[in-house]
Write an enzyme that holds these catalytic residues in place. Structure first.
Site, PDB file in Angstrom:
ATOM      1  N   ASP A  79      11.964 -86.057   4.167  1.00 37.97           N
ATOM      2  CA  ASP A  79      11.874 -86.283   5.604  1.00 37.97           C
ATOM      3  C   ASP A  79      10.981 -85.145   6.321  1.00 37.97           C
ATOM      4  OD1 ASP A  79      13.511 -88.841   6.026  1.00 37.97           O
ATOM      5  OD2 ASP A  79      15.194 -87.469   5.864  1.00 37.97           O
ATOM      6  N   HIS A  89      19.747 -81.000   2.154  1.00 34.52           N
ATOM      7  CA  HIS A  89      20.094 -82.269   1.481  1.00 34.52           C
ATOM      8  C   HIS A  89      21.512 -82.162   0.998  1.00 34.52           C
ATOM      9  CE1 HIS A  89      19.962 -85.757  -1.232  1.00 34.52           C
ATOM     10  NE2 HIS A  89      19.160 -86.339  -0.436  1.00 34.52           N
TER      11      HIS A  89
END
Length: 456
Positions: free
Chosen positions: A392, A333
């Site tokens: 996700d 991320h």
């Protein structure tokens, strides 16, 4: 120029011109270092360039220790409240939380019981599309991409709004609340139309519920029999809450600020944000995660074998497996390094749903990849900060277990993020700031004009 057969054909002439465009566009990467330009508006440690102030949410991935900033487990705050506490609060009371958190993000306070009840009624009231909108707009020229359908439908709603260009705060709030309520119908009806006309499936257009939560309404209008279990609805509710907002710097929220600062209409702003979220680097990542795991389940014989799973992950990084992109999707991320709090929260509910669906073996594979991926990546790549799974990683698995078609994965994200975008639009307008216009340093050189007859 040769006549081409299709509107979508890429002719040899276009290919040639594209090469010229590429040559003209490529910039030496060393120049970014020379001029101290942060590519992606982030430094090597993932820290973003400060572009504005927001009072909506906060993403924390570091803490101060002995005067130094060091990585820590990630935290996400909505209006000062930690998301984990919000989820725990309504989950403990066996309530849905989407409407409550929407109120919090828009108005900077947790609603009382009476305020929440009135707000829920307002959102339900706005679930109604204009007369014949489904027939005249959604059913005609259905797109294979539901994000395209959603953006187009939102832009078309402009034509049905007598005060479309009014950017006063009461009117913009009214528009935002309507779009928050209408997005599920726009997305799911768009999918039903495409599924019917393109794939030949039966057409189901259920009227929205006149009561119940956002999550319940989504499952009601999506499924042919409108049925769902309490656990399914609650997990979808949590998924949407975790996707509602993520600071002002994420690509689509920043887009919302940028476009709002021009004082354009709400429909144009939200369509622009959807265009941003549509990209696979932003909202489309969970589809890639699902596709990657489908390939992994075929390639890996023993899902519990750490060595075999590690070898597959190494093949991903070496561009020898799946889509040959060299990525392990759902891992890493821009901000979080030790953990993504959204993934941590979601994981606890994912396991329960996998047991209800008889997919615990698949859950264990996800769990194993989460354990192995960071060490595999650090062994293959130069790391500037730690990596962990992001939201996700698990959200695609949840949507798959809920039976959502992949075409709706990113629209579900958009349905949730419409709340955050609305809060950011209201914040930008409330502060009456300047139009957002950052600087780009030019590296082109001055040239003398050459007349047409002398060019070679």
């Amino acid at each position: 120029m040769e006549e081409h057969n299709s509107y979508s054909d890429v002719t040899p002439e276009i290919v040639r011109l594209a090469e010229l465009s590429k040559e003209a566009g490529v910039i030496d990467t060393e120049l970014y270092t020379k001029y101290d330009v942060k590519r992606g508006l982030r430094d090597l440690n993932g820290k973003g360039v400060l572009a504005g102030l927001t009072n909506i949410s906060d993403v924390r991935a570091t803490k101060m220790v002995d005067g130094k900033s060091v990585p820590c487990d990630g935290h996400l705050f909505y209006r000062g409240y930690e998301v984990n506490d919000l989820v725990e609060g309504f989950h403990k009371d066996h309530r849905f939380g989407f409407e409550e958190v929407t109120y919090l993000l828009l108005f900077n306070k947790l609603p009382t019981r009476e305020e929440l009840a009135e707000f829920e009624k307002l959102l339900i009231y706005y679930r109604s599309l204009p007369t014949s909108f489904v027939r005249d707009i959604i059913m005609k020229a259905p797109s294979k991409d539901m994000m395209n359908t959603l953006a187009r439908s939102i832009l078309t709603l402009y034509s049905y709004d007598d005060r479309a260009d009014d950017v006063s705060l009461p009117n913009v709030l009214r528009q935002c609340l309507q779009l928050i309520s209408l997005c599920p119908m726009l997305s799911i009806y768009g999918y039903q139309a495409y599924s019917h006309y393109h794939d030949g499936n039966s057409l189901f257009i259920h009227q929205p519920m006149t009561e119940g939560s956002m999550a319940e309404n989504i499952l009601h209008i999506l499924r042919p029999d409108s049925s769902y279990t309490p656990l399914e609805a609650r997990i979808l509710d949590i998924c949407m809450i975790l996707h509602m907002e993520h600071g002002g710097g994420n690509n689509s929220s920043f887009t919302t600020h940028v476009v709002t600062s021009s004082l354009t209409d709400t429909y144009s702003v939200m369509a622009a944000a959807i265009g941003s979220l549509k990209g696979p680097r932003h909202g489309g990542a969970n589809i890639k995660v699902m596709q990657m795991f489908e390939d992994m389940k075929k390639e890996v014989k023993d899902w519990a074998d750490e060595e075999e799973v590690s070898r597959y992950l190494e093949r991903l990084l070496s561009k020898d497996a799946f889509d040959h992109a060299g990525l392990i999707y759902g891992v890493g991320h821009a901000v979080y390094s030790k953990s993504d709090p959204r993934a941590v929260i979601l994981k606890t509910f994912v396991e329960k749903l996998s047991e209800e669906k008889g997919l615990h073996k698949e859950f264990e594979l996800y769990n194993l990849v989460e354990k192995l991926a960071p060490s595999v990546i650090s062994g293959e790549r130069q790391m500037y900060k730690g990596v962990s799974v992001n939201v996700d990683f698990y959200s695609g698995f949840v949507y798959n277990m809920l039976g959502l078609p992949t075409e709706l994965y990113t629209p579900i994200f958009a349905i949730a993020r419409m709340v955050g975008w609305s809060a950011h639009r209201m914040e930008e307008l409330a502060n009456n700031g300047k139009i957002i216009r950052p600087a780009y340093k030019t590296i082109c050189t001055d040239k003398d004009y050459i007349s047409l007859r002398d060019r070679k």
